[in-house]
Design a protein around this motif. Sequence first.
Motif, PDB file in Angstrom:
ATOM      1  N   TYR A  47       0.950  -1.175   0.082  1.00  0.00           N
ATOM      2  CA  TYR A  47       0.241  -0.045   0.183  1.00  0.00           C
ATOM      3  C   TYR A  47       0.901   1.267  -0.047  1.00  0.00           C
ATOM      4  O   TYR A  47       1.203   1.756   1.071  1.00  0.00           O
ATOM      5  N   ASP A  52      -4.300   4.259   0.519  1.00  0.00           N
ATOM      6  CA  ASP A  52      -4.611   2.981  -0.366  1.00  0.00           C
ATOM      7  C   ASP A  52      -4.741   1.890   0.894  1.00  0.00           C
ATOM      8  O   ASP A  52      -5.856   0.963   0.454  1.00  0.00           O
ATOM      9  N   ALA A  56      -8.566   0.065   0.939  1.00  0.00           N
ATOM     10  CA  ALA A  56      -8.658  -1.520   0.845  1.00  0.00           C
ATOM     11  C   ALA A  56      -9.323  -1.943   1.918  1.00  0.00           C
ATOM     12  O   ALA A  56     -10.140  -3.027   1.877  1.00  0.00           O
ATOM     13  N   GLU A  59     -12.961  -1.227   1.902  1.00  0.00           N
ATOM     14  CA  GLU A  59     -13.333  -2.146   1.001  1.00  0.00           C
ATOM     15  C   GLU A  59     -13.668  -3.832   1.162  1.00  0.00           C
ATOM     16  O   GLU A  59     -14.462  -4.329   1.120  1.00  0.00           O
ATOM     17  N   ASP A  60     -12.629  -4.176   1.918  1.00  0.00           N
ATOM     18  CA  ASP A  60     -12.791  -5.657   2.632  1.00  0.00           C
ATOM     19  C   ASP A  60     -13.829  -5.698   3.641  1.00  0.00           C
ATOM     20  O   ASP A  60     -14.640  -6.539   3.703  1.00  0.00           O
ATOM     21  N   GLN A 120     -15.005   4.704  -0.342  1.00  0.00           N
ATOM     22  CA  GLN A 120     -15.041   3.348   0.180  1.00  0.00           C
ATOM     23  C   GLN A 120     -15.778   3.417   1.411  1.00  0.00           C
ATOM     24  O   GLN A 120     -16.706   2.632   1.761  1.00  0.00           O
TER      25      GLN A 120
END
Length: 192
Positions: A47, A52, A56, A59-60, A120
Amino acid sequence: MKNMNQTNQQILYYARLFLQSRGYNGFSYRDISQKLGIKNAAIHNYYPRKEDLVAALLEDSRKEIAANFSQVVESGGSAREQLQSYFDYTLRDFDEGRCICPPGSVIIYHEELPEKVQKQSLLLLDEILYWFSRVLKTGLEQGEFNFSGPVDARAELIVGTLIGSRQLATIKGRKTLAKSISLIKADLGWKD
């Protein structure tokens, strides 16, 4: 390859733990690298920037929550059982040291966040609100709940209450969160 995936999972694990216990600005790559016994540069390989990593992670979280929601719905449980599973998850998450929920951990900084983190965060929040609205609508139709007003507004009220009570519980203790859940149930006309 397996080792790289394992390192990535560990990075995400600690990033989530720190994000949910300290908030967006409360941790750095150094905190994660110290836990893993690796150099900061190793995290940057996965990352490049903190945005970033957090994007992520959110999003996970969204994918994990969507999968959990699907599993709960597919289990055929009543609307009350579905909500209870979410409340249980919330208490368990709090008990495991993740005191602030993922959306709550970034909501305070929303306007300052990088665009990809904002995106996100909003997607995650929308996923949660959509699920709550569906469950509340089903509960009303099946006579499990009794409340007035629009379902979407009630979902926003519940999610906002849970976000806020989790943050307050970091200071006041778990009882605060448990009391808020009890009040949410009473507000829905939920009688045990």
